[in-house]
Design an enzyme around this catalytic site. Structure first.
Site, PDB file in Angstrom:
ATOM      1  N   ASP A   7       0.874  -1.166   0.000  1.00 22.24           N
ATOM      2  CA  ASP A   7       0.000   0.000   0.000  1.00 22.24           C
ATOM      3  C   ASP A   7       0.913   1.219   0.000  1.00 22.24           C
ATOM      4  O   ASP A   7       2.097   1.119   0.376  1.00 22.24           O
ATOM      5  CB  ASP A   7      -0.860  -0.060   1.277  1.00 22.24           C
ATOM      6  CG  ASP A   7      -1.697   1.178   1.488  1.00 22.24           C
ATOM      7  OD1 ASP A   7      -1.580   1.797   2.566  1.00 22.24           O
ATOM      8  OD2 ASP A   7      -2.433   1.562   0.571  1.00 22.24           O
ATOM      9  N   ASP A   9      -0.030   5.139   0.865  1.00 28.81           N
ATOM     10  CA  ASP A   9      -0.194   6.091   1.965  1.00 28.81           C
ATOM     11  C   ASP A   9      -0.291   5.373   3.315  1.00 28.81           C
ATOM     12  O   ASP A   9      -1.155   4.510   3.502  1.00 28.81           O
ATOM     13  CB  ASP A   9      -1.451   6.939   1.726  1.00 28.81           C
ATOM     14  CG  ASP A   9      -1.332   7.795   0.464  1.00 28.81           C
ATOM     15  OD1 ASP A   9      -2.371   8.125  -0.128  1.00 28.81           O
ATOM     16  OD2 ASP A   9      -0.198   8.093   0.059  1.00 28.81           O
ATOM     17  N   ASP A  15       0.654   9.335   5.823  1.00 34.16           N
ATOM     18  CA  ASP A  15      -0.708   9.547   5.343  1.00 34.16           C
ATOM     19  C   ASP A  15      -1.272  10.795   6.017  1.00 34.16           C
ATOM     20  O   ASP A  15      -0.657  11.360   6.919  1.00 34.16           O
ATOM     21  CB  ASP A  15      -1.574   8.323   5.649  1.00 34.16           C
ATOM     22  CG  ASP A  15      -2.871   8.333   4.850  1.00 34.16           C
ATOM     23  OD1 ASP A  15      -3.732   7.471   5.083  1.00 34.16           O
ATOM     24  OD2 ASP A  15      -3.034   9.214   3.982  1.00 34.16           O
ATOM     25  N   SER A  16      -2.443  11.244   5.527  1.00 33.10           N
ATOM     26  CA  SER A  16      -3.133  12.377   6.149  1.00 33.10           C
ATOM     27  C   SER A  16      -4.628  12.188   5.956  1.00 33.10           C
ATOM     28  O   SER A  16      -5.073  11.833   4.858  1.00 33.10           O
ATOM     29  CB  SER A  16      -2.704  13.692   5.490  1.00 33.10           C
ATOM     30  OG  SER A  16      -3.651  14.710   5.786  1.00 33.10           O
ATOM     31  N   ALA A  18      -6.462  14.437   5.608  1.00 30.34           N
ATOM     32  CA  ALA A  18      -6.834  15.469   4.623  1.00 30.34           C
ATOM     33  C   ALA A  18      -6.288  15.092   3.243  1.00 30.34           C
ATOM     34  O   ALA A  18      -6.178  15.948   2.365  1.00 30.34           O
ATOM     35  CB  ALA A  18      -6.271  16.818   5.068  1.00 30.34           C
ATOM     36  N   TYR A  19      -5.892  13.881   3.060  1.00 33.01           N
ATOM     37  CA  TYR A  19      -5.336  13.346   1.805  1.00 33.01           C
ATOM     38  C   TYR A  19      -3.940  13.901   1.545  1.00 33.01           C
ATOM     39  O   TYR A  19      -3.596  14.972   2.043  1.00 33.01           O
ATOM     40  CB  TYR A  19      -6.262  13.646   0.612  1.00 33.01           C
ATOM     41  CG  TYR A  19      -7.614  12.986   0.761  1.00 33.01           C
ATOM     42  CD1 TYR A  19      -8.536  13.465   1.678  1.00 33.01           C
ATOM     43  CD2 TYR A  19      -7.952  11.843   0.022  1.00 33.01           C
ATOM     44  CE1 TYR A  19      -9.768  12.838   1.855  1.00 33.01           C
ATOM     45  CE2 TYR A  19      -9.175  11.225   0.196  1.00 33.01           C
ATOM     46  CZ  TYR A  19     -10.085  11.721   1.109  1.00 33.01           C
ATOM     47  OH  TYR A  19     -11.295  11.092   1.295  1.00 33.01           O
ATOM     48  N   THR A  50      -2.547   1.334  -4.755  1.00 33.28           N
ATOM     49  CA  THR A  50      -3.020   2.459  -3.940  1.00 33.28           C
ATOM     50  C   THR A  50      -4.356   3.008  -4.399  1.00 33.28           C
ATOM     51  O   THR A  50      -4.601   3.151  -5.600  1.00 33.28           O
ATOM     52  CB  THR A  50      -1.966   3.591  -3.944  1.00 33.28           C
ATOM     53  OG1 THR A  50      -2.421   4.694  -3.167  1.00 33.28           O
ATOM     54  CG2 THR A  50      -1.619   4.064  -5.348  1.00 33.28           C
ATOM     55  N   ASN A  51      -5.244   3.276  -3.437  1.00 35.89           N
ATOM     56  CA  ASN A  51      -6.480   4.004  -3.737  1.00 35.89           C
ATOM     57  C   ASN A  51      -6.133   5.476  -3.802  1.00 35.89           C
ATOM     58  O   ASN A  51      -5.447   5.974  -2.886  1.00 35.89           O
ATOM     59  CB  ASN A  51      -7.528   3.817  -2.631  1.00 35.89           C
ATOM     60  CG  ASN A  51      -8.220   2.462  -2.689  1.00 35.89           C
ATOM     61  OD1 ASN A  51      -8.027   1.693  -3.631  1.00 35.89           O
ATOM     62  ND2 ASN A  51      -9.032   2.167  -1.682  1.00 35.89           N
TER      63      ASN A  51
END
Ligand SMILES: O=P(O)(O)OC[C@@H](O)[C@H]1O[C@@H](OP(=O)(O)O)[C@@H](O)[C@@H](O)[C@@H]1O
Ligand SMILES: [Mg+2]
Ligand SMILES: [Zn+2]
Length: 180
Positions: A7, A9, A15-16, A18-19, A50-51
């Site tokens: 994966d 993020d 990661d966040s 908030a993307y 990854t999404n």
């Protein structure tokens, strides 16, 4: 072949909620790039699944995503490694696509790319339940990391057989130790 699916993020980079929307926000998790390089140097083939619903949500565009992946690839190469394939789902949660994890579409694409019928015994490393579930549908072996959303994921029920490690570097230590 020694294949692993990561994966992005929360496993490779921070990661966040908030993307991760800009190149500057793409920040490697300490030890992760070196861990990928150690896998490459040990003969592993590294894929990333990854999404990226931020695309469908209009938070960033395809060229920014390409820039992030170029940066990721360059930084891994500077460590002496390589990422052999990156596949992403660009869709939003309501698109009904087959590639958004936990659907297995990205993992099917990876298997087909490498001429494999499935991902039996292939380590799948994620920070979210959906990463593990998608990989398991192709026979992958699930590894959860405590980085990114991993601690939150740990609060829920994990797929049976999931092994938990602090971060990607610890997973790689384990895999390289196992294959000595
Ligand atoms: O962990 P991978 O698959 O590499 O990427 C996850 C990201 O695409 C984003 O996925 C979103 O989920 P929704 O797409 O909004 O459900 C949120 O979890 C964000 O915090 C996260 O940055
Ligand atoms: Mg993640
Ligand atoms: Zn999709």
């Amino acid at each position: 072949m020694k294949l692993i699916v990561l994966d992005r993020d929360g496993v490779i980079n921070e990661d966040s909620d908030a993307y991760v929307k800009t190149l500057e926000e793409w920040i490697p998790i300490p030890g992760s790039l070196q861990a990928i390089a150690r896998l490459s140097q040990a003969g592993w083939t590294v894929a990333v699944a990854t999404n990226q619903s931020g695309l469908a949500r209009g938070m960033f565009d395809a060229s920014t995503l390409d820039d992030m992946h170029f940066k990721m690839q360059q930084l891994v190469m500077e460590q002496g490694g390589r990422i052999d394939l990156i596949v992403h789902c660009p869709h939003g949660p309501d698109a009904g696509c087959e590639c958004r994890k936990p659907k297995p579409g990205l993992f099917r694409t990876i298997a087909e790319h490498f001429g494999l019928a499935d991902l039996k015994g292939v380590p799948v490393v994620g920070d979210s339940h959906r990463d593990l579930h998608a990989g398991l549908m192709l026979g992958g072996t699930p590894y959860l990391v405590r980085t990114g959303k991993g601690l939150r994921t740990l609060e829920g029920t994990l797929p049976s057989g999931t092994q938990v490690f602090d971060d990607l570097a610890a997973v790689v230590d384990h895999l390289l130790e196992k294959s000595r």
